[in-house]
Design a protein around this motif. Structure first.
Motif, mmCIF file in Angstrom:
data_model
loop_
_atom_site.group_PDB
_atom_site.id
_atom_site.type_symbol
_atom_site.label_atom_id
_atom_site.label_comp_id
_atom_site.label_asym_id
_atom_site.label_seq_id
_atom_site.Cartn_x
_atom_site.Cartn_y
_atom_site.Cartn_z
ATOM 1 N N ASP A 204 5.643 4.543 6.868
ATOM 2 C CA ASP A 204 6.757 5.447 7.217
ATOM 3 C C ASP A 204 6.230 6.868 7.338
ATOM 4 O OD1 ASP A 204 8.840 3.597 7.448
ATOM 5 O OD2 ASP A 204 8.948 3.439 5.269
ATOM 6 N N ALA B 95 0.503 1.371 14.292
ATOM 7 C CA ALA B 95 -0.272 0.345 13.592
ATOM 8 C C ALA B 95 -1.306 -0.301 14.506
ATOM 9 C CB ALA B 95 0.682 -0.723 13.044
ATOM 10 N N TYR C 87 9.862 -6.947 13.233
ATOM 11 C CA TYR C 87 11.227 -6.614 12.814
ATOM 12 C C TYR C 87 12.238 -7.442 13.615
ATOM 13 C CZ TYR C 87 8.505 -2.885 10.831
ATOM 14 O OH TYR C 87 7.542 -2.207 10.120
ATOM 15 N N TYR D 66 0.845 -1.194 0.000
ATOM 16 C CA TYR D 66 0.000 0.000 0.000
ATOM 17 C C TYR D 66 0.876 1.238 0.000
ATOM 18 C CZ TYR D 66 -3.661 3.166 1.726
ATOM 19 O OH TYR D 66 -4.556 4.193 1.887
ATOM 20 N N SER E 229 5.718 -3.304 21.845
ATOM 21 C CA SER E 229 4.796 -2.743 20.833
ATOM 22 C C SER E 229 4.083 -3.875 20.081
ATOM 23 C CB SER E 229 5.548 -1.907 19.804
ATOM 24 O OG SER E 229 6.406 -1.023 20.401
ATOM 25 N N ARG F 91 1.524 1.080 10.190
ATOM 26 C CA ARG F 91 1.554 2.524 10.421
ATOM 27 C C ARG F 91 1.986 3.233 9.145
ATOM 28 N NH1 ARG F 91 6.412 5.233 13.553
ATOM 29 N NH2 ARG F 91 7.269 4.895 11.467
#
Ligand code: FAD
Length: 286
Positions: A108, A123, A143, A49, A159, A106
């Motif tokens: 960048d 996010a 990540y 997206y 998170s 979320r």
């Protein structure tokens, strides 16, 4: 069908990714590449997206095309520069099209974004909104080498916990080039009680331009073995492609052998690369 049902099964899953064009002139060629990759009949395909403008519609259009070919799509959706009404209308559109899987991101932070006027910061807030909307299987990004903005791996995993609590049923990883990094990350997730399935993201690096981009945007550790290969073949396009596919294939076989059951290939709109990898592991994923 929901992606969670595919990746929770016994059978190893192999999926591919496409990204929509930035300009309309390239739409047909991206659609053509999408169709070629879809013909490989992967476990599912994701469509990235690009916030704003026409590209958000392209994500839904490409995902709809996949559905029409009986390939399960995941539509990516990012929120940092969006308003609530826009997200609600995109969710409505995706639902009406029959798309059942969303990767909640979320995105960048664009240069110049007014940070005082945001409706979404993370996010996890988008995940909540999608969950409340209802009817979607929601995934999130993770990540193995920490998100670049995270101060340490503890806060990074904290998170992720929120993301999962807010509705993410699975996590797809950022690319990594050393499988031990993923195994260590999965152990930390397990220790912290993050128990959703993890889809391992593998990037076949097939040209020198890609390598420069990876080095400039990410904090990826590049193992010596990988760097040697780039040194030797980086300026020989066909050799680099072959070596990059072989490297990615080896990573994937090692992942499956060690019990990681879902691998997502960042196939970068390249049907030949997707086909070569799938062919290399055809018996392994049968
Ligand atoms: P978040 O999960 O919100 O995390 C961003 C940072 O905020 C992290 O450092 C996190 O630790 C921190 N954080 C999160 N929640 C909290 C909290 N409650 N309190 C404090 N700190 C918090 N980008 C696109 O634009 N389009 C795409 O299609 C796209 N697809 C992607 C697919 C994958 C698999 C991955 C790994 C990335 C993708 N990206 C995409 C890039 C992604 O949007 C960026 O990496 C972005 O910087 C972070 O997005 P996120 O969803 O991981 O953010």
């Amino acid at each position: 069908m929901k992606v969670i049902d595919i990746i929770s099964g016994e059978k190893p899953s192999l999926s591919f990714e496409v990204f929509p064009p930035k300009i309309s002139a390239n739409f047909e060629s991206v659609m053509q590449a999408t169709v070629e990759i879809a013909k490989l009949n992967p476990s599912f395909m994701s469509v990235t997206y690009g916030a704003g403008g026409g590209t958000s519609k392209y994500t839904a259009d490409i995902a709809s095309k996949l559905l029409s070919m009986n390939v399960i799509p995941i539509a990516h959706l990012s929120c940092i520069s969006s308003r609530r009404e826009e997200i609600q209308s995109l969710l409505k559109d995706l639902k009406e099209r029959g798309i059942k899987n969303i990767l909640a991101l979320r995105g960048d932070i664009p240069d110049g974004l007014n940070m005082n006027n945001l409706q979404y910061h993370y996010a996890s807030e988008l995940a909540t909104e999608i969950r409340d909307f209802g009817g979607f299987c929601i995934g999130g990004a993770c990540y193995p080498e920490n998100h670049p903005e995270s101060k340490d791996s503890k806060s990074d995993i904290d998170s992720l916990k929120i993301k999962v609590e807010n509705g993410c049923e699975f996590l797809t990883t950022q690319m990594f080039f050393d499988n031990n990094i993923l195994y260590n990350f999965m152990y930390r997730l397990y220790r912290e009680g993050v128990n959703v399935p993890v889809v391992a993201g593998i990037m076949p690096v097939t040209n020198a331009k890609q390598i420069k981009r990876i080095c400039s945007i990410s904090q990826n550790t590049l193992p010596q073995r990988f760097l040697r290969l780039v040194d030797r073949y980086g300026d020989k396009p066909e050799a680099m492609k072959q070596a990059g596919i072989a490297y990615a294939t080896e990573q994937i076989i090692d992942l499956f052998a060690n019990g990681v059951n879902a691998v997502h290939v960042y196939s970068m709109n390249k049907p030949d690369v997707a086909a070569a990898i799938q062919n290399n592991i055809s018996e392994i994923i049968r």
